[in-house]
Design an enzyme around this catalytic site. Structure first.
Site, PDB file in Angstrom:
ATOM      1  N   ASP A 103      14.443  10.424  22.054  1.00 34.07           N
ATOM      2  CA  ASP A 103      13.640  11.582  21.675  1.00 34.07           C
ATOM      3  C   ASP A 103      13.425  11.483  20.153  1.00 34.07           C
ATOM      4  OD1 ASP A 103      12.505  14.269  21.839  1.00 34.07           O
ATOM      5  OD2 ASP A 103      14.371  14.944  20.917  1.00 34.07           O
ATOM      6  N   ASP A 138      12.066  14.657  17.814  1.00 35.55           N
ATOM      7  CA  ASP A 138      12.218  15.915  17.076  1.00 35.55           C
ATOM      8  C   ASP A 138      13.627  16.482  17.221  1.00 35.55           C
ATOM      9  OD1 ASP A 138       9.457  16.257  16.110  1.00 35.55           O
ATOM     10  OD2 ASP A 138       8.984  16.366  18.240  1.00 35.55           O
TER      11      ASP A 138
END
Length: 229
Positions: free
Chosen positions: A12, A14
């Site tokens: 991922d 963010d």
């Protein structure tokens, strides 16, 4: 708990690799303040990992904001253009990405961000680091990712883009969000979670392992090359 050896790693972005979850909070509150609304952490947890339009619908309905989805997305775009170019790399992220790349471990980015949002976050300061990812999937702008996290789409689509098509059990996911962990688990993958310190610990139980920082990760636990002594 025993960990299965893996061959491929999905990240991922963010809140895990970049501090952009903090910047999303600032952006949303800047939009909501004129309407007398408060962007709470409890609401943020529900939004993390959703595609852009999904997040817009949820925040508008949850806080009764007098904006359409398109209006909300337009306002957030203005905020992102101001905030995202100054994003910072999270502790341990650069070391881990460079380590895996050096040892020829296939790595991919699997972010719910749009391609435009990704470019805002990385173009000014982080192009070199993110160039180490040969595969990048942008959930909010990729037509193959039908549903956002907690659905498994983004991780299954991303894994299928590796040339050797690894099985889900061969993949390790790194996430910071509850929805992201649920998505990885739904995809049949192990997942390392690095949650926000404010997150209720009872919401982290689905993760394979929970860390305070990427700096704590021990690659050898998953059959990956250890860091140099």
């Amino acid at each position: 708990m025993g960990f299965r050896p893996v061959t491929h790693v999905l990240f991922d972005m963010d809140g895990l690799l970049l501090n952009t979850e903090d910047l999303y909070t600032v952006a949303y509150q800047n939009i909501l303040t004129p309407y007398g609304k408060k962007y709470t952490y409890d609401l943020k947890i529900k939004l993390m990992g959703l595609q852009g339009h999904e997040a817009a619908q949820l925040v508008i309905s949850s806080l009764d904001v007098p904006l359409t989805v398109d209006q909300w997305l337009s306002e957030t775009k203005k905020q992102y253009e101001l905030l995202f170019p100054e994003s910072k790399v999270m502790p341990g992220a650069k070391k881990l990405i460079e380590h895996l790349h050096k040892h020829n471990i296939p790595i991919a980015l699997a972010t719910s961000s749009s391609k435009d949002g990704y470019e805002l976050k990385t173009d000014r300061h982080h192009q070199e680091l993110f160039s180490l990812f040969n595969i990048k999937t942008f959930g909010s702008s990729d037509p193959e990712v039908k549903k956002g996290k907690p659905h498994p789409d983004i991780f299954l689509v991303t894994a299928d883009r590796f040339p050797d098509k690894p099985k889900p059990e061969q993949c390790l996911v790194f996430e910071d969000a509850v929805n992201g962990v649920k998505a990885a688990r739904a995809a049949g993958m192990q997942v390392v979670m690095v949650p926000d310190a404010r997150l209720d610990k009872t919401l982290t139980t689905e993760a394979t392992v929970v860390l305070n920082s990427l700096e704590e990760f021990q690659p050898e636990l998953f059959g990956l090359p250890p860091f140099d002594a």
